[in-house]
Design a protein around this motif. Structure first.
Motif, PDB file in Angstrom:
ATOM      1  N   PHE A  90       0.799  -1.037   0.224  1.00  0.00           N
ATOM      2  CA  PHE A  90       0.206   0.088  -0.123  1.00  0.00           C
ATOM      3  C   PHE A  90       1.044   1.366  -0.116  1.00  0.00           C
ATOM      4  CE2 PHE A  90      -2.833  -3.135   1.259  1.00  0.00           C
ATOM      5  CZ  PHE A  90      -4.231  -2.789   0.371  1.00  0.00           C
ATOM      6  N   LYS A  91       2.266   1.241   0.431  1.00  0.00           N
ATOM      7  CA  LYS A  91       3.134   2.224   0.127  1.00  0.00           C
ATOM      8  C   LYS A  91       2.381   2.746  -0.948  1.00  0.00           C
ATOM      9  CE  LYS A  91       5.406   1.613   4.893  1.00  0.00           C
ATOM     10  NZ  LYS A  91       7.176   1.738   5.467  1.00  0.00           N
ATOM     11  N   LYS A  92       3.458   1.503  -1.687  1.00  0.00           N
ATOM     12  CA  LYS A  92       3.947   1.362  -3.539  1.00  0.00           C
ATOM     13  C   LYS A  92       2.643   2.220  -4.283  1.00  0.00           C
ATOM     14  CE  LYS A  92       7.175  -2.059  -3.496  1.00  0.00           C
ATOM     15  NZ  LYS A  92       7.134  -3.062  -4.309  1.00  0.00           N
ATOM     16  N   ILE A  93       1.296   1.431  -3.551  1.00  0.00           N
ATOM     17  CA  ILE A  93      -0.433   2.053  -4.228  1.00  0.00           C
ATOM     18  C   ILE A  93       0.311   3.922  -3.603  1.00  0.00           C
ATOM     19  CG2 ILE A  93      -2.544   2.025  -4.607  1.00  0.00           C
ATOM     20  CD1 ILE A  93      -1.521  -0.076  -5.257  1.00  0.00           C
ATOM     21  N   ARG A  94       0.106   4.161  -2.805  1.00  0.00           N
ATOM     22  CA  ARG A  94       0.304   6.268  -2.183  1.00  0.00           C
ATOM     23  C   ARG A  94       1.013   6.257  -3.117  1.00  0.00           C
ATOM     24  NH1 ARG A  94       0.810   6.691   3.803  1.00  0.00           N
ATOM     25  NH2 ARG A  94       2.916   5.669   3.478  1.00  0.00           N
ATOM     26  N   LYS A  95       2.480   5.818  -3.306  1.00  0.00           N
ATOM     27  CA  LYS A  95       3.489   6.590  -4.402  1.00  0.00           C
ATOM     28  C   LYS A  95       3.172   6.755  -5.419  1.00  0.00           C
ATOM     29  CE  LYS A  95       7.533   4.872  -1.496  1.00  0.00           C
ATOM     30  NZ  LYS A  95       8.541   4.996  -1.554  1.00  0.00           N
ATOM     31  N   ILE A  96       2.290   6.326  -6.144  1.00  0.00           N
ATOM     32  CA  ILE A  96       1.240   6.262  -7.567  1.00  0.00           C
ATOM     33  C   ILE A  96       0.092   6.586  -7.674  1.00  0.00           C
ATOM     34  CG2 ILE A  96       0.145   4.380  -9.021  1.00  0.00           C
ATOM     35  CD1 ILE A  96       2.351   1.922  -8.200  1.00  0.00           C
ATOM     36  N   GLY A  97      -0.364   6.712  -6.544  1.00  0.00           N
ATOM     37  CA  GLY A  97      -1.457   7.480  -6.515  1.00  0.00           C
ATOM     38  C   GLY A  97      -1.204   9.629  -6.632  1.00  0.00           C
ATOM     39  N   ILE A  98      -0.078   9.286  -5.356  1.00  0.00           N
ATOM     40  CA  ILE A  98       0.548  11.119  -5.969  1.00  0.00           C
ATOM     41  C   ILE A  98       0.735  11.183  -6.748  1.00  0.00           C
ATOM     42  CG2 ILE A  98       2.143  11.875  -4.490  1.00  0.00           C
ATOM     43  CD1 ILE A  98       2.248  10.314  -2.261  1.00  0.00           C
ATOM     44  N   LEU A  99       1.926  10.207  -7.391  1.00  0.00           N
ATOM     45  CA  LEU A  99       2.510  10.197  -8.510  1.00  0.00           C
ATOM     46  C   LEU A  99       0.550  10.494  -9.952  1.00  0.00           C
ATOM     47  CD1 LEU A  99       4.592  10.903 -11.013  1.00  0.00           C
ATOM     48  CD2 LEU A  99       4.133   8.398 -11.617  1.00  0.00           C
ATOM     49  N   LEU A 100       0.394  10.754  -9.762  1.00  0.00           N
ATOM     50  CA  LEU A 100      -1.080  10.532 -10.879  1.00  0.00           C
ATOM     51  C   LEU A 100      -1.948  11.662 -10.724  1.00  0.00           C
ATOM     52  CD1 LEU A 100      -3.013   6.713 -10.839  1.00  0.00           C
ATOM     53  CD2 LEU A 100      -1.309   8.228 -12.861  1.00  0.00           C
ATOM     54  N   GLY A 101      -2.080  12.077  -8.721  1.00  0.00           N
ATOM     55  CA  GLY A 101      -2.427  13.703  -9.277  1.00  0.00           C
ATOM     56  C   GLY A 101      -1.349  14.165  -9.031  1.00  0.00           C
ATOM     57  N   ALA A 102      -0.381  14.303  -9.361  1.00  0.00           N
ATOM     58  CA  ALA A 102       0.520  14.973  -9.885  1.00  0.00           C
ATOM     59  C   ALA A 102       0.252  15.398 -11.021  1.00  0.00           C
ATOM     60  CB  ALA A 102       2.055  14.902  -9.471  1.00  0.00           C
ATOM     61  N   ILE A 103       0.699  14.497 -11.939  1.00  0.00           N
ATOM     62  CA  ILE A 103       0.638  14.913 -13.712  1.00  0.00           C
ATOM     63  C   ILE A 103      -0.373  15.383 -13.542  1.00  0.00           C
ATOM     64  CG2 ILE A 103       0.544  13.094 -15.614  1.00  0.00           C
ATOM     65  CD1 ILE A 103       2.372  11.040 -14.318  1.00  0.00           C
ATOM     66  N   GLY A 104      -2.225  15.038 -12.909  1.00  0.00           N
ATOM     67  CA  GLY A 104      -3.142  15.186 -13.810  1.00  0.00           C
ATOM     68  C   GLY A 104      -3.062  17.088 -13.271  1.00  0.00           C
ATOM     69  N   THR A 105      -3.206  17.062 -11.997  1.00  0.00           N
ATOM     70  CA  THR A 105      -2.257  18.794 -11.795  1.00  0.00           C
ATOM     71  C   THR A 105      -1.700  19.373 -12.282  1.00  0.00           C
ATOM     72  OG1 THR A 105      -2.945  17.916  -9.504  1.00  0.00           O
ATOM     73  CG2 THR A 105      -1.975  20.263  -9.911  1.00  0.00           C
ATOM     74  N   ALA A 106      -1.128  18.987 -13.463  1.00  0.00           N
ATOM     75  CA  ALA A 106      -0.144  19.418 -14.220  1.00  0.00           C
ATOM     76  C   ALA A 106      -0.825  19.540 -14.727  1.00  0.00           C
ATOM     77  CB  ALA A 106       1.493  18.825 -14.522  1.00  0.00           C
ATOM     78  N   LEU A 107      -0.902  18.985 -15.794  1.00  0.00           N
ATOM     79  CA  LEU A 107      -1.656  18.803 -16.442  1.00  0.00           C
ATOM     80  C   LEU A 107      -2.761  19.843 -17.082  1.00  0.00           C
ATOM     81  CD1 LEU A 107      -2.041  15.037 -18.109  1.00  0.00           C
ATOM     82  CD2 LEU A 107      -0.816  17.056 -19.745  1.00  0.00           C
ATOM     83  N   LEU A 108      -3.866  20.116 -16.157  1.00  0.00           N
ATOM     84  CA  LEU A 108      -4.740  21.217 -15.610  1.00  0.00           C
ATOM     85  C   LEU A 108      -4.409  22.837 -15.321  1.00  0.00           C
ATOM     86  CD1 LEU A 108      -7.127  19.107 -13.020  1.00  0.00           C
ATOM     87  CD2 LEU A 108      -7.994  19.652 -15.506  1.00  0.00           C
ATOM     88  N   SER A 109      -3.467  22.853 -14.862  1.00  0.00           N
ATOM     89  CA  SER A 109      -2.707  24.139 -14.766  1.00  0.00           C
ATOM     90  C   SER A 109      -1.895  24.386 -15.338  1.00  0.00           C
ATOM     91  CB  SER A 109      -1.910  24.303 -12.846  1.00  0.00           C
ATOM     92  OG  SER A 109      -1.689  22.955 -13.127  1.00  0.00           O
ATOM     93  N   ALA A 110      -1.746  23.794 -16.559  1.00  0.00           N
ATOM     94  CA  ALA A 110      -0.781  23.728 -17.853  1.00  0.00           C
ATOM     95  C   ALA A 110      -0.987  25.880 -18.221  1.00  0.00           C
ATOM     96  CB  ALA A 110      -1.138  23.340 -19.301  1.00  0.00           C
ATOM     97  N   PRO A 111      -0.225  26.236 -18.715  1.00  0.00           N
ATOM     98  CA  PRO A 111      -0.050  27.737 -18.849  1.00  0.00           C
ATOM     99  C   PRO A 111      -1.239  28.031 -20.507  1.00  0.00           C
ATOM    100  CG  PRO A 111       1.913  27.083 -19.236  1.00  0.00           C
ATOM    101  CD  PRO A 111       1.123  26.092 -18.443  1.00  0.00           C
ATOM    102  N   ILE A 112      -0.845  26.860 -21.459  1.00  0.00           N
ATOM    103  CA  ILE A 112      -1.976  26.538 -22.709  1.00  0.00           C
ATOM    104  C   ILE A 112      -3.481  26.198 -22.217  1.00  0.00           C
ATOM    105  CG2 ILE A 112       0.809  26.893 -23.814  1.00  0.00           C
ATOM    106  CD1 ILE A 112       0.557  23.851 -24.246  1.00  0.00           C
ATOM    107  N   SER A 113      -4.074  26.181 -23.556  1.00  0.00           N
ATOM    108  CA  SER A 113      -4.859  25.865 -23.640  1.00  0.00           C
ATOM    109  C   SER A 113      -4.774  24.501 -24.785  1.00  0.00           C
ATOM    110  CB  SER A 113      -5.972  26.699 -24.688  1.00  0.00           C
ATOM    111  OG  SER A 113      -7.227  26.215 -24.997  1.00  0.00           O
ATOM    112  N   LEU A 114      -5.545  23.577 -23.845  1.00  0.00           N
ATOM    113  CA  LEU A 114      -5.364  21.735 -23.996  1.00  0.00           C
ATOM    114  C   LEU A 114      -6.950  21.214 -24.295  1.00  0.00           C
ATOM    115  CD1 LEU A 114      -3.384  20.997 -21.106  1.00  0.00           C
ATOM    116  CD2 LEU A 114      -2.340  21.047 -23.676  1.00  0.00           C
ATOM    117  N   PRO A 115      -6.783  20.328 -25.476  1.00  0.00           N
ATOM    118  CA  PRO A 115      -8.096  19.862 -25.581  1.00  0.00           C
ATOM    119  C   PRO A 115      -8.634  19.396 -24.679  1.00  0.00           C
ATOM    120  CG  PRO A 115      -5.876  19.424 -27.165  1.00  0.00           C
ATOM    121  CD  PRO A 115      -5.718  19.556 -26.126  1.00  0.00           C
ATOM    122  N   ALA A 116      -9.982  19.300 -24.613  1.00  0.00           N
ATOM    123  CA  ALA A 116     -10.966  19.118 -24.153  1.00  0.00           C
ATOM    124  C   ALA A 116     -10.532  17.580 -23.239  1.00  0.00           C
ATOM    125  CB  ALA A 116     -12.620  19.187 -24.907  1.00  0.00           C
ATOM    126  N   ALA A 117     -10.552  16.209 -24.212  1.00  0.00           N
ATOM    127  CA  ALA A 117     -10.281  15.209 -24.026  1.00  0.00           C
ATOM    128  C   ALA A 117      -8.791  14.708 -23.067  1.00  0.00           C
ATOM    129  CB  ALA A 117      -9.378  14.131 -24.948  1.00  0.00           C
TER     130      ALA A 117
END
Length: 83
Positions: free
Chosen positions: A19-46
């Motif tokens: 579950f420590k590994k799962i927690r690290k993967i979860g944090i990584l997924l959240g960080a990637i998603g947050t980086a995409l959402l906060s990108a300074p450029i306009s991204l496609p809706a998908a």
């Protein structure tokens, strides 16, 4: 109130290695998603939609894995036993 005390005890307890590994993967997924959402450029809706799902999946995986604990010994309840 007992549920709250039980939850805080579970979160403070040691987490199994899996579950420590799962927690690290979860944090990584959240960080990637947050980086995409906060990108300074306009991204496609998908991509924006997928990023929202990544943040959600990361949050859920992190929360669930944080409450996982090692298997504890089961104690017999005191008092009347219905058998």
């Amino acid at each position: 109130m007992k549920t709250f005390k039980s939850l805080t005890t579970r979160i403070k307890s040691p987490t199994p290695p899996f579950f420590k590994k799962i927690r690290k993967i979860g944090i990584l997924l959240g960080a990637i998603g947050t980086a995409l959402l906060s990108a300074p450029i306009s991204l496609p809706a998908a991509i924006t939609t997928a990023a929202g799902y990544l943040v959600t999946a990361g949050l859920v995986a992190t929360a669930v894995s944080s409450t996982a604990v090692e298997k504890e010994e089961v104690t017999e309840p005191q008092g009347d036993n219905l058998q």
